[in-house]
Design an enzyme around this catalytic site. Structure first.
Site, short mmCIF file in Angstrom:
data_model
loop_
_atom_site.label_atom_id
_atom_site.label_comp_id
_atom_site.label_asym_id
_atom_site.label_seq_id
_atom_site.Cartn_x
_atom_site.Cartn_y
_atom_site.Cartn_z
N GLN A 39 0.80 -1.22 0.00
CA GLN A 39 0.00 0.00 0.00
C GLN A 39 0.84 1.27 0.00
O GLN A 39 0.34 2.33 -0.37
CB GLN A 39 -0.96 -0.02 1.19
CG GLN A 39 -2.01 -1.10 1.06
CD GLN A 39 -2.91 -1.20 2.27
OE1 GLN A 39 -2.62 -1.94 3.21
NE2 GLN A 39 -4.01 -0.47 2.26
N ARG A 96 4.17 0.36 12.75
CA ARG A 96 3.82 -0.98 12.30
C ARG A 96 3.81 -1.00 10.78
O ARG A 96 3.06 -0.26 10.14
CB ARG A 96 2.45 -1.39 12.84
CG ARG A 96 1.97 -2.74 12.30
CD ARG A 96 0.59 -3.11 12.83
NE ARG A 96 0.09 -4.33 12.21
CZ ARG A 96 -0.92 -4.38 11.34
NH1 ARG A 96 -1.55 -3.26 10.98
NH2 ARG A 96 -1.30 -5.53 10.82
N HIS A 140 0.94 -9.43 4.92
CA HIS A 140 -0.20 -8.52 4.86
C HIS A 140 -0.85 -8.65 3.48
O HIS A 140 -0.82 -7.74 2.67
CB HIS A 140 0.26 -7.08 5.12
CG HIS A 140 -0.86 -6.14 5.47
ND1 HIS A 140 -0.92 -5.46 6.65
CD2 HIS A 140 -1.97 -5.77 4.79
CE1 HIS A 140 -2.00 -4.70 6.70
NE2 HIS A 140 -2.66 -4.88 5.57
N ASN A 185 -1.71 -10.70 8.97
CA ASN A 185 -2.67 -9.61 9.17
C ASN A 185 -4.08 -10.04 8.81
O ASN A 185 -4.31 -10.61 7.73
CB ASN A 185 -2.29 -8.40 8.30
CG ASN A 185 -3.29 -7.27 8.41
OD1 ASN A 185 -3.33 -6.55 9.40
ND2 ASN A 185 -4.14 -7.10 7.40
N GLU A 186 -5.01 -9.81 9.73
CA GLU A 186 -6.44 -10.06 9.48
C GLU A 186 -6.68 -11.41 8.82
O GLU A 186 -7.31 -11.50 7.76
CB GLU A 186 -7.04 -8.94 8.64
CG GLU A 186 -7.14 -7.61 9.38
CD GLU A 186 -7.83 -6.52 8.58
OE1 GLU A 186 -8.27 -6.80 7.44
OE2 GLU A 186 -7.93 -5.40 9.09
N ASN A 327 -7.57 -5.28 14.70
CA ASN A 327 -7.95 -4.14 13.86
C ASN A 327 -9.44 -3.92 14.07
O ASN A 327 -10.22 -4.87 14.04
CB ASN A 327 -7.68 -4.42 12.38
CG ASN A 327 -6.20 -4.64 12.10
OD1 ASN A 327 -5.35 -4.40 12.97
ND2 ASN A 327 -5.88 -5.08 10.90
N TYR A 329 -12.83 -1.36 13.08
CA TYR A 329 -13.47 -0.26 12.35
C TYR A 329 -14.99 -0.30 12.50
O TYR A 329 -15.59 0.63 13.00
CB TYR A 329 -13.13 -0.33 10.86
CG TYR A 329 -11.66 -0.19 10.53
CD1 TYR A 329 -11.08 1.06 10.36
CD2 TYR A 329 -10.85 -1.30 10.37
CE1 TYR A 329 -9.74 1.21 10.04
CE2 TYR A 329 -9.50 -1.18 10.06
CZ TYR A 329 -8.96 0.08 9.89
OH TYR A 329 -7.62 0.22 9.60
N TRP A 439 -4.48 3.77 11.76
CA TRP A 439 -4.42 3.49 10.33
C TRP A 439 -4.93 4.75 9.63
O TRP A 439 -6.08 5.13 9.78
CB TRP A 439 -5.28 2.29 9.93
CG TRP A 439 -5.14 1.98 8.48
CD1 TRP A 439 -5.88 2.48 7.44
CD2 TRP A 439 -4.15 1.12 7.89
NE1 TRP A 439 -5.43 1.99 6.25
CE2 TRP A 439 -4.37 1.16 6.49
CE3 TRP A 439 -3.11 0.35 8.40
CZ2 TRP A 439 -3.56 0.43 5.61
CZ3 TRP A 439 -2.33 -0.37 7.51
CH2 TRP A 439 -2.56 -0.33 6.13
#
Length: 512
Positions: A39, A96, A140, A185-186, A327, A329, A439
């Site tokens: 990203q 991170r 990730h 990740n996730e 994480n 949201y 984030w």
């Protein structure tokens, strides 16, 4: 209005806002910001890096959701020193970021790319030289494409061996300076969206589902991918603990995306459905990591499609995390929705047997991430009560805006104020939270919106050939909080007069 009054009393934020400061947090509590390799790094075809499944996904059109790719992104590959200086100026304790497997080991296995190795050494050394802790995520969502092509990536058990060899290189080369490692990740969302719904890389799903997948099986592959992630994580944790921990004294964790689930009614059906949703989304990974096996409800609803652990595997997975990365949201109302399909014909979402409905407060724009701090507290409490009191890091939490939005990102300031305040509340109520990461540090290539949305504390002008970074109001707010300083009076007056922010009192610590 006088300067003193403006500094002391600001009409600001949400009901329930209260006095808090950096000093209220323990000295070991870390505040940071997060990014991921694909990203922000760019340089996708430079210095020996080869494509990952995310490169393939974005160049194939991002599931027809948006345009763009991470070929250049925010170009942190070339601008890492500038970015680390921004972190230092802000006062971050930690950063991170993730390592691109296909930059370090371009074919997924075999020779290490010396230029990739040097890049990550440079980044880590730059962080350390500025007193910033590197928190590294090893995967990730950017599996080397060669492994996907060779044997299907995470749906094949071969990934466990290759992932272990990859992380061995990372531990050996960077572990003298990196103390916090997150393997995946996730994992839950990666398995669901990448292998059931098919709207994330590697875009695998059954033909009849939402995405236009050319391969996959939504009934079995989400469970296979998750199973192999757990085994790969456990293998990496065993490697670290037996070979490196006595010398490096670091910690191994796993990351999941935690949704808040609220029963839409007080009926027993909806209450049980909300718990079932939590079991499928979080228990899917936390139950094996804590108890060595999947939740009973998953065994019943999935049947033979759910892989099983051998006794040896169960013992390997059980207790293999030193910390949990969360994480957070979104939150949803949950409604019970029994599925009448034959058990072998269902996919992951049908197995859950729930309907989810967006939980959006009346005063929140549909384009913003709603503020549901009380639900995050409930998530923390549930994890502690159901799985144990291990350390937790909030690895991602942030507010999205449109990429062309003003630098005066009021909604993000409001969001950060509420969630950081909720961290102080969580600590007071006994939560074992050790850190909070925003984030994200920079505007970047977002997995569900490309460059059309942004989460960054710093605006990156993608049309500028130099990709100039500019601090948003949220970056200034975060920096002042971390340094125990009040905001600039002119900014505070503007906040006070901003009609978008409801009127409530907020005392600024260290006001002069």
């Amino acid at each position: 209005m006088s300067f003193a009054w403006t500094v002391l009393v600001v009409v600001f934020l949400l009901p329930g806002a209260y006095c808090f400061s950096r000093d209220e947090f323990p000295s070991h509590f870390v505040f940071g910001a997060s990014t991921s390799a694909y990203q922000v790094e760019g340089a996708a075809d430079k210095d020996g890096r080869k494509p990952s499944i995310w490169d393939t996904f974005s160049h194939a059109g991002n599931g027809n959701m948006y345009q763009g790719n991470g070929d250049i992104a925010s170009d942190q590959y070339h601008k890492y020193k500038e970015d680390v200086q921004l972190m230092a100026n802000m006062g971050l304790d930690a950063y991170r970021f993730s390592i691109s497997w296909s930059r370090l080991i371009p074919d997924g296995k075999g020779p290490v790319n010396p230029k990739g190795l040097q890049y990550y050494n440079n980044v880590i050394n730059e962080l350390i030289s500025h007193g910033i802790q590197p928190h590294v995520t090893l995967h990730h969502w950017d599996l080397p494409q060669t492994l996907e092509d060779e044997y299907g990536g995470w749906v094949n058990r071969s990934i466990v061996k290759d992932f272990t060899a990859y992380v061995d290189v990372c531990f050996k080369e960077f572990g003298d300076r990196v103390k916090y490692w997150t393997t995946v990740n996730e994992g839950n969302v990666y398995a669901m969206f990448g292998y059931d719904i098919g709207i994330l890389p590697p875009q695998r799903c059954s033909p009849s589902f939402i995405a236009n997948c050319s391969k996959g099986n939504s009934s079995t592959e989400p469970y296979l991918a998750a199973h192999h992630m757990l085994l790969a994580h456990a293998s990496a944790a065993r490697l670290y603990r037996t070979k490196y921990k006595s010398m490096q004294h670091g910690f191994i964790g796993f990351n999941i995306l935690a949704f808040g689930y609220v029963p839409i009614t007080n009926t027993s059906g909806d209450i049980i459905a909300a718990q079932r949703a939590r079991d499928f989304m979080m228990g899917w990974f936390l139950n094996p990591l804590t108890f060595g096996d999947y939740p009973d409800i998953m065994k019943r609803n999935v049947g033979s499609r759910l892989p099983s652990f051998t006794k040896k595997e169960s013992n390997l997975v059980k207790g293999s995390i030193d910390f949990l990365g969360i994480n957070f949201y979104y939150s949803f109302y949950v409604k019970n929705k029994p599925d009448k399909q034959h058990i072998e014909d269902r996919d992951y979402r049908a197995d859950m047997e729930v309907e989810t409905i967006d939980l959006i407060p009346n005063d929140t724009s549909i384009y913003e991430v709603p503020i549901t701090t009380w639900i995050l507290q409930d998530v923390l409490d549930s994890v502690k009560n159901d799985y144990g009191d291990f350390p937790i890091y909030i690895h991602e939490n942030g507010q999205k805006t449109f990429s062309n939005s003003s630098l005066d990102d009021w909604s993000r300031v409001k969001y950060l104020h509420e969630y950081i305040g909720s961290m102080a509340n969580a600590l007071r109520s006994g939560s074992n939270v050790k850190g909070y990461f925003v984030w994200s540090l920079l505007d970047s290539f977002e997995i569900l919106g490309g460059y059309e949305i942004s989460y960054g504390l710093y605006y990156v002008d993608m049309k500028d050939p130099n990709l100039k970074r500019q601090p948003k109001l949220s970056a200034e707010w975060y920096a002042n909080f971390l340094k125990g300083k009040p905001m600039d009076p002119k900014v505070m007056i503007k906040i006070e007069k901003n009609p978008l922010l409801p009127s409530h009192t907020f005392f600024l610590h260290n006001a002069k």
